[in-house]
Scaffold this active site. Structure first.
Site, PDB file in Angstrom:
ATOM      1  N   HIS A  78       1.750   4.323  -2.847  1.00 37.46           N
ATOM      2  CA  HIS A  78       1.837   5.597  -2.836  1.00 37.46           C
ATOM      3  C   HIS A  78       3.219   6.466  -3.167  1.00 37.46           C
ATOM      4  CE1 HIS A  78      -1.936   6.302  -0.679  1.00 37.46           C
ATOM      5  NE2 HIS A  78      -1.470   5.547   0.410  1.00 37.46           N
ATOM      6  N   HIS A 138       0.749  -1.258   0.035  1.00 36.16           N
ATOM      7  CA  HIS A 138       0.077   0.075   0.063  1.00 36.16           C
ATOM      8  C   HIS A 138       0.866   1.064   0.094  1.00 36.16           C
ATOM      9  CE1 HIS A 138      -3.671   2.116   1.492  1.00 36.16           C
ATOM     10  NE2 HIS A 138      -2.713   2.960   1.738  1.00 36.16           N
ATOM     11  N   GLU A 139       1.788   1.145   0.940  1.00 28.12           N
ATOM     12  CA  GLU A 139       2.756   2.432   0.902  1.00 28.12           C
ATOM     13  C   GLU A 139       3.592   2.483  -0.167  1.00 28.12           C
ATOM     14  OE1 GLU A 139       2.095   4.526   3.069  1.00 28.12           O
ATOM     15  OE2 GLU A 139       0.769   3.385   4.566  1.00 28.12           O
ATOM     16  N   ASP A 191      -7.176   7.885   3.026  1.00 33.32           N
ATOM     17  CA  ASP A 191      -6.820   8.339   1.782  1.00 33.32           C
ATOM     18  C   ASP A 191      -8.071   8.726   0.911  1.00 33.32           C
ATOM     19  OD1 ASP A 191      -4.093   7.558   2.159  1.00 33.32           O
ATOM     20  OD2 ASP A 191      -4.581   5.396   1.106  1.00 33.32           O
TER      21      ASP A 191
HETATM   22 ZN    ZN Z   1      -2.762   4.928   1.953  1.00 37.04          ZN
END
Ligand code: ZN
Length: 362
Positions: free
Chosen positions: A87, A83-84, A159
Site C-alpha cells: 500500500h 501487505h502494508e 481493501d
Molecule cells: Zn490492505
C-alpha cells in the site's frame, strides 16, 4: 489555540504543526485531541503534554488505539508487513494520492496493520485521476502478497470492499465512466436485483457491472506493474517494517532514498523528548492538571461508504477500555488503508459541533 489554553503543554509543543497535521479537524475534534494527549501524558506520569503524546493521540483518534497485546503469528506478521509495504509504496509512486503518513504492523483498532494517509488540506471533491490513484493504493496490499508469497490471504477484504464501493460510486453517481455516462444510478433502490424495478434495464445493470469490473482490473494491473518494477523497494520496506513495526513517511523515504516534500516537512511532529527531560512546564499550581479532563465530544458520523462493523471476538476485545473515550470509528479524519473506516470525497459531515461546545479545558 483556545482548545489548549488551560492544559499544560511542554515547550516543545508547536500547535501550528499540530494543526497542520490534523486537516479536517473541527474545533471540537482538536479539543478532543488535546484531551486524549492529556490522558496519554498522565498515564506516563508526565507533567505536561509533549509532541509525541499529541501525535499518538492524533493517530488514535483517527485510526484507533494500538493493541500491542494481540498475539500475532510470525508468518501472519510477515504477510502483514509486505501487505502494508505494498500500500505504502504505491502511495509513494502515484502522484495524486493522499500523502502517506505512517505504516504500522502493530494492530490498531480492528486491523492487523495499517497504512495511514493524511490529506494536505480539507478536500470535499476528488478528481477521477485522484480516485484512480487511491484505488491503485487499495490494490497494493493484495498485489504485494501475490508478488512476495505467490499466495493470497483473506486480509484484503476491507481493501476490496472499499475499492468496490468507490468504483461503484464513480460509475453510478459521479459520471466518471464514458460507457455508462452522466446518469445517476446510485440512489435507486433494487440495483441489480429486479430488472426495471430499479429504474434501469438489465442491459444497463450489466454494463455497470462490466465497467466496475474493468476499472478494478485496470487499477490492479497498475498496482502489479508498480510493485513489480519496484520489487527491490518492496522487499526492503517489508523487511524493515518487520524490524521497526512502525515507520513514518520520513523513515520510509530515508530507507528508500526518496526526497521529503515541503508539505511533509511542514507538519513533522518534532521533539520526541524523553521522559527524563527537564523541559516540563513548571507547575503553576492552579490545579488545572491533566486529571479528570476527558470530555466526550460527539463525533460527526461517517455514513457515506457503508462498511460493516468488524466483528471482534470477545477474546480480542479492548483490554483497557477505560481510556477509550473516543468512538474512533466515527472519527476517521485521515485516510487509512486496512484501518477502521475509510473517508471518501463526500464523507465529511459539516462541523456540527464546532459551536463553542469545545469545553475541554474548563
Ligand atoms: Zn490492505
Amino acid at each position: 489555540k483556545v482548545h489548549a489554553k488551560k492544559v499544560k503543554l511542554s515547550d516543545n509543543v508547536d500547535l501550528e504543526i499540530v494543526a497542520r497535521g490534523t486537516p479536517g479537524f473541527s474545533g471540537a475534534d482538536l479539543a478532543n485531541l488535546v484531551n486524549e494527549s492529556a490522558l496519554l501524558a498522565a498515564r506516563e506520569d508526565k507533567k505536561a503534554i509533549y509532541m509525541d503524546d499529541l501525535e499518538e493521540a492524533r493517530d488514535k483518534v483517527c485510526w484507533g488505539k494500538e493493541r500491542r497485546s494481540r498475539v500475532i503469528d510470525d508468518h501472519e506478521k510477515k504477510v502483514t508487513a509486505y501487505h502494508e509495504a505494498g500500500h505504502a509504496l504505491i502511495g509513494l509512486h502515484c502522484d495524486n494520492t493522499t500523502p502517506l503518513h505512517k505504516v504500522t504492523i502493530i494492530p490498531r483498532g480492528n486491523a492487523l496493520g495499517a497504512t495511514m494517509h493524511l490529506p494536505e488540506y480539507d478536500k470535499y471533491t476528488h478528481t477521477k485521476t485522484e480516485l484512480m490513484d487511491e484505488l491503485t493504493v487499495l490494490m497494493g496490499g493484495r498485489c504485494a502478497e501475490e508478488i512476495i508469497f505467490n499466495e493470497i490471504t483473506s486480509g484484503a477484504y476491507v481493501d476490496i470492499k472499499q475499492a468496490s464501493a468507490i468504483t461503484r460510486k464513480m460509475v453510478c453517481e459521479w459520471g466518471m465512466s464514458e460507457n455508462v455516462g452522466l446518469l445517476n444510478y446510485g440512489d435507486i433502490d433494487g440495483y441489480g436485483q429486479e430488472p426495471y424495478h430499479g429504474g434501469y434495464s438489465p442491459e444497463t445493470a450489466r454494463e455497470i457491472d462490466l465497467e466496475v469490473r474493468q476499472i478494478i482490473a485496470d487499477v490492479s494491473q497498475r498496482a502489479m506493474d508498480i510493485l513489480t518494477t519496484h520489487r527491490d523497494q518492496l522487499e526492503k520496506l517489508g523487511e524493515q517494517l518487520l524490524v521497526e513495526e512502525t515507520m513514518d513517511v520520513f523513515a520510509i523515504k530515508d530507507l528508500l532514498d526518496m526526497p521529503v516534500g515541503d508539505t511533509e516537512n511542514s507538519r513533522r511532529f518534532k521533539g520526541k523528548v524523553g521522559l527524563s527531560s527537564d523541559e516540563d512546564t513548571p507547575d503553576s499550581g492552579d490545579g488545572d492538571g491533566t486529571e479528570g479532563v476527558p470530555l466526550l465530544v460527539e463525533a460527526p458520523v461517517d455514513d457515506d461508504v457503508e462498511m460493516p462493523t468488524p466483528v471482534i471476538p470477545d477474546a480480542l476485545a479492548d483490554d483497557d477500555a477505560e481510556v477509550d473515550n473516543v468512538d474512533v470509528d466515527d472519527k476517521a479524519k485521515g485516510k487509512v488503508v486496512d484501518g477502521p473506516l475509510p473517508e471518501t470525497a463526500e464523507s465529511r459531515a459539516p462541523d456540527r459541533y464546532d459551536d463553542g461546545t469545545d469545553a475541554v479545558t474548563e
